[in-house]
Design a protein around this motif. Sequence first.
Motif, short mmCIF file in Angstrom:
data_model
loop_
_atom_site.label_atom_id
_atom_site.label_comp_id
_atom_site.label_asym_id
_atom_site.label_seq_id
_atom_site.Cartn_x
_atom_site.Cartn_y
_atom_site.Cartn_z
N ASN A 118 0.80 -1.22 0.00
CA ASN A 118 0.00 0.00 0.00
C ASN A 118 0.84 1.27 0.00
OD1 ASN A 118 -2.44 -1.38 -0.01
ND2 ASN A 118 -2.51 -1.55 2.22
N TYR A 119 2.16 1.14 0.02
CA TYR A 119 3.02 2.31 -0.02
C TYR A 119 3.04 2.85 -1.45
CZ TYR A 119 4.65 0.23 4.35
OH TYR A 119 4.72 -0.33 5.60
N ASP A 120 2.53 4.07 -1.64
CA ASP A 120 2.36 4.62 -2.99
C ASP A 120 3.68 4.72 -3.75
OD1 ASP A 120 -0.41 4.95 -2.66
OD2 ASP A 120 -0.12 6.89 -1.67
N ASP A 121 4.75 5.14 -3.07
CA ASP A 121 6.02 5.31 -3.78
C ASP A 121 6.62 3.97 -4.17
OD1 ASP A 121 6.36 4.81 -1.08
OD2 ASP A 121 8.13 6.06 -0.85
N VAL A 122 6.41 2.94 -3.35
CA VAL A 122 6.89 1.60 -3.72
C VAL A 122 6.13 1.10 -4.94
CG1 VAL A 122 7.14 -0.80 -2.98
CG2 VAL A 122 7.59 1.06 -1.36
N ARG A 123 4.83 1.29 -4.95
CA ARG A 123 4.02 0.87 -6.09
C ARG A 123 4.46 1.57 -7.37
NH1 ARG A 123 -0.91 -1.42 -4.54
NH2 ARG A 123 -1.93 -0.62 -6.39
N LEU A 124 4.73 2.86 -7.25
CA LEU A 124 5.10 3.65 -8.43
C LEU A 124 6.48 3.28 -8.94
CD1 LEU A 124 4.39 5.98 -10.37
CD2 LEU A 124 5.42 7.55 -8.71
N ASN A 125 7.44 3.11 -8.04
CA ASN A 125 8.83 2.93 -8.45
C ASN A 125 9.26 1.48 -8.60
OD1 ASN A 125 9.39 5.77 -8.43
ND2 ASN A 125 9.48 5.69 -6.20
N TYR A 126 8.59 0.56 -7.91
CA TYR A 126 9.02 -0.84 -7.94
C TYR A 126 7.93 -1.80 -8.40
CZ TYR A 126 12.91 1.03 -5.26
OH TYR A 126 13.99 1.76 -4.86
N GLY A 127 6.67 -1.37 -8.30
CA GLY A 127 5.57 -2.24 -8.70
C GLY A 127 4.81 -2.78 -7.51
N PHE A 128 3.99 -3.77 -7.79
CA PHE A 128 3.12 -4.33 -6.77
C PHE A 128 2.78 -5.76 -7.18
CE2 PHE A 128 0.78 -2.01 -9.96
CZ PHE A 128 -0.23 -2.87 -10.34
N LYS A 129 2.08 -6.45 -6.31
CA LYS A 129 1.62 -7.80 -6.62
C LYS A 129 0.10 -7.87 -6.47
CE LYS A 129 5.69 -10.47 -5.13
NZ LYS A 129 6.15 -11.60 -4.28
N ASN A 130 -0.50 -8.63 -7.37
CA ASN A 130 -1.90 -8.98 -7.24
C ASN A 130 -1.99 -10.42 -6.78
OD1 ASN A 130 -3.84 -6.83 -8.40
ND2 ASN A 130 -2.11 -6.84 -9.79
N VAL A 131 -2.85 -10.66 -5.84
CA VAL A 131 -2.99 -11.99 -5.28
C VAL A 131 -4.48 -12.35 -5.26
CG1 VAL A 131 -2.76 -13.36 -3.20
CG2 VAL A 131 -0.91 -11.85 -3.85
N SER A 132 -4.83 -13.43 -5.89
CA SER A 132 -6.18 -13.98 -5.82
C SER A 132 -6.13 -15.21 -4.92
CB SER A 132 -6.68 -14.36 -7.22
OG SER A 132 -7.93 -15.01 -7.14
N LEU A 133 -6.97 -15.23 -3.92
CA LEU A 133 -6.93 -16.31 -2.93
C LEU A 133 -7.95 -17.38 -3.32
CD1 LEU A 133 -6.51 -14.12 0.28
CD2 LEU A 133 -4.76 -15.06 -1.25
N GLY A 134 -7.48 -18.38 -4.06
CA GLY A 134 -8.35 -19.35 -4.72
C GLY A 134 -9.22 -20.13 -3.78
N ASN A 135 -8.65 -20.63 -2.68
CA ASN A 135 -9.48 -21.45 -1.78
C ASN A 135 -10.44 -20.60 -0.95
OD1 ASN A 135 -7.26 -20.47 -0.35
ND2 ASN A 135 -7.04 -22.30 0.93
N VAL A 136 -10.24 -19.29 -0.92
CA VAL A 136 -11.23 -18.40 -0.30
C VAL A 136 -12.39 -18.19 -1.27
CG1 VAL A 136 -11.65 -16.11 0.67
CG2 VAL A 136 -9.46 -17.27 1.08
N TRP A 184 -1.74 9.35 -0.43
CA TRP A 184 -3.17 9.23 -0.70
C TRP A 184 -3.95 9.12 0.60
CZ3 TRP A 184 -7.72 9.35 -2.70
CH2 TRP A 184 -8.68 8.38 -2.42
N SER A 185 -3.51 8.26 1.51
CA SER A 185 -4.23 8.06 2.78
C SER A 185 -4.19 9.30 3.65
CB SER A 185 -3.64 6.86 3.54
OG SER A 185 -3.85 5.67 2.83
N SER A 186 -3.06 9.96 3.71
CA SER A 186 -2.96 11.12 4.59
C SER A 186 -3.82 12.28 4.10
CB SER A 186 -1.50 11.58 4.73
OG SER A 186 -1.01 12.16 3.54
N VAL A 187 -4.01 12.39 2.80
CA VAL A 187 -4.82 13.49 2.26
C VAL A 187 -6.31 13.19 2.39
CG1 VAL A 187 -5.43 14.75 0.15
CG2 VAL A 187 -3.03 14.32 0.70
N PHE A 188 -6.74 11.99 1.98
CA PHE A 188 -8.17 11.67 1.99
C PHE A 188 -8.63 11.07 3.31
CE2 PHE A 188 -7.72 12.72 -2.35
CZ PHE A 188 -8.97 12.90 -2.90
N GLY A 189 -7.68 10.75 4.20
CA GLY A 189 -7.99 10.41 5.58
C GLY A 189 -8.96 9.26 5.75
N GLU A 190 -9.95 9.44 6.62
CA GLU A 190 -10.83 8.34 7.03
C GLU A 190 -11.65 7.77 5.89
OE1 GLU A 190 -14.36 9.54 9.44
OE2 GLU A 190 -13.48 11.55 9.29
#
Length: 692
Positions: free
Chosen positions: A384-402, A480-486
């Motif tokens: 959820n860290y915006d700068d990590v997502r932007l500069n390094y990417g992210f992972k999507n995970v689908s939880l099949g047995n759920v 994003w979280s700090s600006v849009f808050g709750e």
Amino acid sequence: MSSLELFYADSEAPIVLLSAKKHFEQLSSSNLQKYAHFLSRASYNGSKAILDSVSKESPDIFKLILLIHKQLDEPKTNQEYLSKIKSIDEENIIYYLEYACQFLDNMGNYKSFGDRKFIPKIKKQDLKTFINSLENEEISELYSKVEDSIYDTSKGLLGFPENGLSTNYYPDSENITKEEVNAVDKVLASNEIMPENTRIIKNKDGSFTVLVSSADSKNLYEHLNLITPDGHKINFKFGDHSQEFSKIVENLTHALIYVSNPTQKNLIELYIESFKTGSMKAHKLSQIEWVKDFKPEVESNIGFIETYRDPAGVRGEWEGLVAMVNHERTKKFTDLVNQASKFITQLPWDPIYEKDKFTPPDFTSLEVLTFSGSGVPAGINIPNYDDVRLNYGFKNVSLGNVLSANPKNPKKEEIITFIENKDQQKFKKFRDDCFEVQVSYHELLGHGTCKLNTEVAVGEYNFDKNDERIKSWYKPNETWSSVFGEYAGSYEECRAELVALYLILKDPVNGLPILGITDEQDQKDIMYIATLMMIRAGLIGLEFWDPEAKKWGQPHMQGRFAIMKQLHKAGVFKFETSKSDFSDLTIVIDESKLYDNTAVEALGEFLSTIHIYKSTANKVEGLKYYLDKSNVEEDYGKFRDIVLKEKKPRKKLIQANTFIRGDGDDSTVELVEYDESEAGMIQSFFERDIQF
């Protein structure tokens, strides 16, 4: 429905074993099984951090349930409970078991999905009779301590104390205000102190103590002299949950022996540093390594991840995921990832509001061994860290047995509420496929999109400052979280849900075959049922709207309600009812609106607007627009009573445990699964030996 009935723990809830045995036993080596085992232990060792964030009484109720189970010599089934308890009747025993099961499933006495408190259906005097019959002084003392708080419904929702609600992110601070919390958070942010692993105490002298979860008690910020704008000192106390976090570190140190590559070694070492010292910067670095650990056989992510339950929307809740890759399902998702850029160009916003380059993520289907948290999601898009997502990417995970979790022996025949009789079988036939498609688009192309236009340093921007279309942006150290808050969590979940349904309806011919849906009629059925599922979810979401507090208790449901309302106002469906109590309320879709662009245009208008507000940090207009879209007017609020009357309990998921058998190099890992019952849920937690 009486006001008290609204709080009763679920009766006859489906209880499902989250089976992972097949994929665990298919791991290619015993070292991988040991790696998974110690990561699971580390995940569960953080349980008290979850309980402590929910309510003051939750840790003691947790201990009480397990002590009762021990006193009764560990019943493995409900029938064993019934045979061992003679002081109360069978109905009340079941009521107790249903409460205990729901408490453990939610890791606290507030629902993880809805944030509403729940209480036992067994009356207080009957429960006390049962407690006294056990003749155990420790159990009696513990029950006396929590009896009133177990049954108290005066603070029925989680939220800021000033609104008459409850939270333990600010322990022993009934008079702390939202304004004071925001002031402390701004000071922390300006000093680059991340708040995810913290709680705040307001002291009697007006100063504040920030509690930091860590094994060690050393104050990393002792050199700082922090003061709020109105002159109140901010102190730090490290070592919140120190006993439990020491166990986390111990188990991660064992896991380190069994890593598969240097990236995993770096990942676990950074986990250890973060949970030992309390450094969230170390945790952010761990997430960079996690993104780089491409398609491991055993996947894990541990830490203070999601911020939904903090009233301020910035403090995380402890989670620990450990799972094995389902290679067959993962191939479908890999194909979707490879074509993601094509779908992004179809989304209804200008490229200036989208990332300059889409970094294809690792998208895997996992079979969950362990998910330590207050609830198990069906899919995840992290970090959820915006700068990590932007500069390094992210992972999507689908939880099949759920996604596919269903009870072996359902307690009653399932009737889908609020839909036409002609849709019952089609709904049941296609809902799992629809859910998988929705989750896939939601995580990859929902959470995976949106450029945050940012002043990355003073005078340095990641966008063209001369572009007149961008009139606002994120300032240095703002997120994003700090600006849009709750409201950040709900707003973002709504955006991701919109992306998913928009793409399902806009381009089924190219999108659905990637996920295995090739037949033209099946594609039309997916479009229809996916829309019906979203509309129905928005309607039953009224359960999570509190008309007195004017507050949504579940971020996903607030978003789904807003989408439902948008489709209703566009004429995509109508509500049909002929009875004054709305007991025959039915959703009737005009299927032609799914094919003539009416639904797509309505979704696109909503989606593009909230997306641009997010991209440009336009909190004022963004929240005004979103809160209007999700506002419950009387035309919809009138259906809340029938929604509550017809509500069905959510599934409760029982997870397996693993145990090391033998010593040294000859040791093996055994996986143990449990009976699909309330007693099975309690036994699964008892055998985890979570102590604090």
